[in-house]
Design an enzyme around this catalytic site. Sequence first.
Site, PDB file in Angstrom:
ATOM      1  CE  LYS A  65      -4.068  -2.042   2.196  1.00  0.00           C
ATOM      2  NZ  LYS A  65      -4.996  -1.991   3.323  1.00  0.00           N
ATOM      3  CG  ASP A 101      -8.243  -0.067   3.789  1.00  0.00           C
ATOM      4  OD1 ASP A 101      -8.951  -0.836   3.109  1.00  0.00           O
ATOM      5  OD2 ASP A 101      -7.007  -0.151   3.839  1.00  0.00           O
ATOM      6  CG  ASN A 149       0.828   0.572  18.523  1.00  0.00           C
ATOM      7  OD1 ASN A 149       0.175  -0.417  18.166  1.00  0.00           O
ATOM      8  ND2 ASN A 149       2.049   0.814  18.060  1.00  0.00           N
ATOM      9  CG  MET A 212      -9.944  -3.157  11.487  1.00  0.00           C
ATOM     10  SD  MET A 212      -8.691  -2.104  10.741  1.00  0.00           S
ATOM     11  CE  MET A 212      -9.238  -0.514  11.372  1.00  0.00           C
TER      12      MET A 212
HETATM   13  P1  NDP Z   1       0.497  -3.403  10.495  1.00  0.00           P
HETATM   14  O1  NDP Z   1       1.435  -4.553  10.441  1.00  0.00           O
HETATM   15  O2  NDP Z   1       0.829  -2.136   9.779  1.00  0.00           O
HETATM   16  O3  NDP Z   1       0.250  -3.007  12.056  1.00  0.00           O
HETATM   17  C1  NDP Z   1      -0.013  -3.985  12.997  1.00  0.00           C
HETATM   18  C2  NDP Z   1      -0.370  -3.334  14.337  1.00  0.00           C
HETATM   19  O4  NDP Z   1      -0.764  -4.360  15.243  1.00  0.00           O
HETATM   20  C3  NDP Z   1       0.774  -2.567  14.982  1.00  0.00           C
HETATM   21  O5  NDP Z   1       0.251  -1.415  15.599  1.00  0.00           O
HETATM   22  C4  NDP Z   1       1.283  -3.574  16.023  1.00  0.00           C
HETATM   23  O6  NDP Z   1       1.888  -2.953  17.143  1.00  0.00           O
HETATM   24  C5  NDP Z   1      -0.016  -4.214  16.458  1.00  0.00           C
HETATM   25  N1  NDP Z   1       0.155  -5.550  17.025  1.00  0.00           N
HETATM   26  C6  NDP Z   1       0.546  -6.681  16.412  1.00  0.00           C
HETATM   27  N2  NDP Z   1       0.519  -7.725  17.262  1.00  0.00           N
HETATM   28  C7  NDP Z   1       0.086  -7.239  18.444  1.00  0.00           C
HETATM   29  C8  NDP Z   1      -0.152  -7.826  19.728  1.00  0.00           C
HETATM   30  N3  NDP Z   1       0.062  -9.138  19.952  1.00  0.00           N
HETATM   31  N4  NDP Z   1      -0.599  -7.034  20.725  1.00  0.00           N
HETATM   32  C9  NDP Z   1      -0.822  -5.716  20.517  1.00  0.00           C
HETATM   33  N5  NDP Z   1      -0.605  -5.106  19.328  1.00  0.00           N
HETATM   34  C10 NDP Z   1      -0.151  -5.856  18.309  1.00  0.00           C
HETATM   35  O7  NDP Z   1      -0.904  -3.977  10.008  1.00  0.00           O
HETATM   36  P2  NDP Z   1      -2.127  -3.165   9.377  1.00  0.00           P
HETATM   37  O8  NDP Z   1      -2.304  -1.916  10.149  1.00  0.00           O
HETATM   38  O9  NDP Z   1      -1.958  -3.066   7.908  1.00  0.00           O
HETATM   39  O10 NDP Z   1      -3.353  -4.160   9.623  1.00  0.00           O
HETATM   40  C11 NDP Z   1      -3.846  -4.431  10.932  1.00  0.00           C
HETATM   41  C12 NDP Z   1      -4.932  -5.476  10.828  1.00  0.00           C
HETATM   42  O11 NDP Z   1      -6.070  -4.961  10.152  1.00  0.00           O
HETATM   43  C13 NDP Z   1      -4.498  -6.715  10.045  1.00  0.00           C
HETATM   44  O12 NDP Z   1      -4.887  -7.839  10.796  1.00  0.00           O
HETATM   45  C14 NDP Z   1      -5.275  -6.636   8.752  1.00  0.00           C
HETATM   46  O13 NDP Z   1      -5.605  -7.918   8.269  1.00  0.00           O
HETATM   47  C15 NDP Z   1      -6.528  -5.876   9.179  1.00  0.00           C
HETATM   48  N6  NDP Z   1      -7.137  -5.127   8.079  1.00  0.00           N
HETATM   49  C16 NDP Z   1      -8.428  -5.414   7.731  1.00  0.00           C
HETATM   50  C17 NDP Z   1      -9.059  -4.730   6.721  1.00  0.00           C
HETATM   51  C18 NDP Z   1     -10.475  -5.064   6.373  1.00  0.00           C
HETATM   52  O14 NDP Z   1     -10.944  -4.625   5.314  1.00  0.00           O
HETATM   53  N7  NDP Z   1     -11.190  -5.779   7.210  1.00  0.00           N
HETATM   54  C19 NDP Z   1      -8.360  -3.671   5.958  1.00  0.00           C
HETATM   55  C20 NDP Z   1      -7.014  -3.410   6.422  1.00  0.00           C
HETATM   56  C21 NDP Z   1      -6.423  -4.141   7.431  1.00  0.00           C
HETATM   57  P3  NDP Z   1       3.437  -2.470  17.095  1.00  0.00           P
HETATM   58  O15 NDP Z   1       3.419  -1.110  16.459  1.00  0.00           O
HETATM   59  O16 NDP Z   1       3.820  -2.441  18.527  1.00  0.00           O
HETATM   60  O17 NDP Z   1       4.191  -3.492  16.282  1.00  0.00           O
END
Ligand code: NDP
Length: 272
Positions: A65, A101, A149, A212
Amino acid sequence: MDKYLVFGNPIAQSRSPFIHLKFAQQSQQIMHYDKYLSSHENFANDIKNFMAQGGKGANVTAPFKELAMQMCDSLSSAAKAAGAVNTLLFNEGRIVGDNTDGIGLVTDLLNQEVALKNKRVLLMGAGGAARGVILPLLAEHPKQVTLVNRTPAKANELAQLFADPRLNVIGYHETPQYQFDVIINATSASLQSQLPPLSPLCISPHTVCYDMVYGASLSPFLMWCQQQGAAQVIDGLGMLVGQAAASFSLWRNVTVQQQPVLTALRQQLQEG
Ligand code: NDP
């Protein structure tokens, strides 16, 4: 026939071709939509080749993206705010980038009669998905949107980027002090069957919880929210359909009905 692709890696799991086929049937649009496995090295060339072959537009999913945004000649305000694009429109050799989104999430919440006006919203996560929904959420006039976060610095960066007095940041360790009307899980924790370290005290009997992530059954987070007595739990399937509807509308200039497609998709998901 007008051709569209969704680029991602992995991409085999993508439901977008199914969704767009249903939209096309519903609105009698003659078009073809398929998925395409790309790579960081080839992404720019893959897009250019598709344009050269007469492609009309594309969706872009993880992890491309941000790369896609760099290729655009112009960007919508949503794409600029999100720092990423999920929708490309090819127009006489130029690439227009949008991000649907956020509107997908807000449309889904409103379709499910979840009011946001004057509500206290908790947004967990500070990745691309969280960033993309902040502006559309603020546009619904919530009382407050609180970011939390795992890596607090990223949430602080996001808050500074949007610089809105209704946006604040807390740490997970502070969550026992707050209750929220709407809690949105924009982390990828559910994909690893993990729970964000949120206090159960955040959830009251009127709290709506949204993840999500979607799947055939409730995510670990939504199951946990139910156990804490949340009023309603909603997964991200409607957001997926909502963002697709907004892309479709941009490409084809028609408005489609989301509910029948969401119902069909839910059924397909449950059949495995
Ligand atoms: P990113 O990889 O950019 O970000 C992931 C986020 O999740 C970060 O803030 C990370 O924290 C946090 N995280 C991961 N594991 C944990 C945990 N165990 N505990 C707490 N926080 C955690 O992903 P995206 O933002 O692109 O996507 C996030 C989710 O949204 C995905 O699962 C994706 O599939 C879903 N999504 C769904 C859509 C839909 O249409 N339904 C559209 C877009 C996304 P940290 O910064 O500390 O690493």
